[in-house]
Design an enzyme around this catalytic site. Structure first.
Site, PDB file in Angstrom:
ATOM      1  N   ASP A  72     -30.818  -9.065  22.756  1.00 28.19           N
ATOM      2  CA  ASP A  72     -31.306  -7.711  23.011  1.00 28.19           C
ATOM      3  C   ASP A  72     -32.755  -7.570  22.563  1.00 28.19           C
ATOM      4  OD1 ASP A  72     -30.342  -7.948  20.328  1.00 28.19           O
ATOM      5  OD2 ASP A  72     -30.268  -5.768  20.129  1.00 28.19           O
ATOM      6  N   GLU A 137     -28.722  -6.606  17.690  1.00 25.89           N
ATOM      7  CA  GLU A 137     -29.528  -6.809  16.487  1.00 25.89           C
ATOM      8  C   GLU A 137     -30.593  -5.739  16.368  1.00 25.89           C
ATOM      9  OE1 GLU A 137     -32.533  -8.264  13.665  1.00 25.89           O
ATOM     10  OE2 GLU A 137     -32.843  -7.722  15.758  1.00 25.89           O
TER      11      GLU A 137
END
EC number: 3.5.1.18
Length: 379
Positions: A72, A137
């Protein structure tokens, strides 16, 4: 175009804004499965996680080195401010531009290609290689690495070494690696008073005035002296609110939000107790809600740090600094099941910014460092 650069661009082209993986892990899984990795997708509340492992000739008796990272990326910000579209990889002035170029799709590509080259050169490698990848994250980090670690822990899976591909370098590739991180703990404090007319303070109780002496003491407190690896613990106010907006009303409560960044020289319980003691000493009527987003972790010098420093020096000629500065990372979760966790990746000067980029001269050396570590530790 090198294999690492080609894969990096393929991943950047996926608009994987947290927590949407946008099939980045599918791309990685296809490459890993072709190498003989056992790949497992672990989904949780819209988050995609990947655990992949390839055992060596020693089976479970061999050392296990895991590569950890995230697919991400943070949102782009105003698209019109980007020189080129953030999810269309672009080369300019010796740099690769795109969201995730530095944080951390180049590291992911380097992990993959380093593993491919290592397995080709060492088909009978003794130790094991693993990948722990998440799409959570950059967001809340509640359904990502922490969930995979909990699952692995329940299975009795232990890692020996872990390299997290966070962008740790400063000016040159490998000049800084992180062998630990401070813990992070926040508090939400509400100090209660009695609301009233500002002309009649004897009929009210001003929570701002009540809080001020305690706030001054908290701000002046030395929480610890740090240690060999960490600077002293810090306490900082992030938000302070009180009042209705009117100029003639004493507020009924004052709200304070604060944060500790703390080292292994202090504990959660110890810091909380000291805050409560100061508030109680000042006779405040208050409520305090705590949240711990990460405990400190530290990897002392050992096999992993030595291998990484040697690989960086051999590949780049750079002498590495071990550091524990900066914010939290997923390393804090992995440290629960792995005694040696170190973060290493490209320079971080452009991360989360408009026109995020990595210098092209760092792409293949990054892959080579990862491969050299594999050769030193699990061949």
């Amino acid at each position: 175009m090198s294999a690492t650069l080609a894969l990096t661009e393929q991943l950047i082209a996926r608009a994987s804004v947290t927590p949407d993986d946008q099939h980045c892990q599918q791309i990685m899984t296809e490459r890993l499965a072709a190498l003989g990795f056992e790949c497992e997708t672990i989904a949780s509340h819209g988050v995609t996680n990947l655990w992949a492992v390839k055992r060596g000739t020693a089976g479970r008796d061999g050392k296990l080195l895991a590569f950890a990272g995230h697919t991400d990326v943070v949102p782009t910000g105003p698209l019109e401010q980007w020189t080129s579209p953030p999810f269309i990889p672009a080369h300019r002035d010796g740099k690769l531009y795109g969201r995730g170029a530095a944080d951390m799709k180049t590291s992911l590509a380097a992990f993959i290609v380093a593993s491919e080259e290592f397995v080709a050169a060492h088909p009978d490698h003794r130790g094991a290689i693993a990948f722990l990848i998440t799409s959570d994250e950059e967001g809340p980090a509640t359904d990502g690495t922490v969930k995979v670690v909990e699952l692995l822990d329940a299975r009795g899976e232990q890692l020996d070494y872990c390299i997290v591909g966070e962008p740790t370098s400063s000016a040159e590739l490998g000049d800084v690696v992180k062998n630990g991180r401070r813990g992070s703990m926040s508090g939400e404090l509400i100090v209660k008073g009695v609301q009233g007319h500002i002309a009649y303070p004897h009929l009210a109780k001003n929570p701002i005035h009540l809080l001020a002496p305690a706030l001054a003491e908290l701000a002046a407190e030395q929480w610890d002296a740090g240690n060999e690896y960490f600077p002293p613990t810090t306490w900082q106010v992030s938000n302070l609110r009180a009042g209705t907006g009117a100029t003639n009303v004493i507020p009924g409560h004052a709200d304070l939000m604060f944060n500790f960044r703390f080292s292994t020289a202090s504990t959660v319980e110890g810091l909380q107790a000291r805050v409560h003691a100061i508030l109680d000493k000042h006779g405040l009527d208050y409520t305090l809600k705590w949240s711990v987003s990460g405990l400190p972790f530290l990897t002392p010098r050992g096999e992993l740090s030595n291998a990484l420093e040697h690989a960086i020096r051999a590949e780049t000629g750079v002498t590495t600094e071990l550091s524990t500065t900066g914010g939290t990372s997923d390393g804090r979760f992995i440290a629960r099941i792995c005694p040696q966790v170190i973060e290493f990746g490209p320079p971080n000067g452009s991360i989360h910014k408009i026109d995020e980029h990595i210098e092209l001269r760092f792409v293949d050396p990054l892959k080579n460092v990862y491969r050299r570590v594999l050769e030193q530790l699990i061949a």
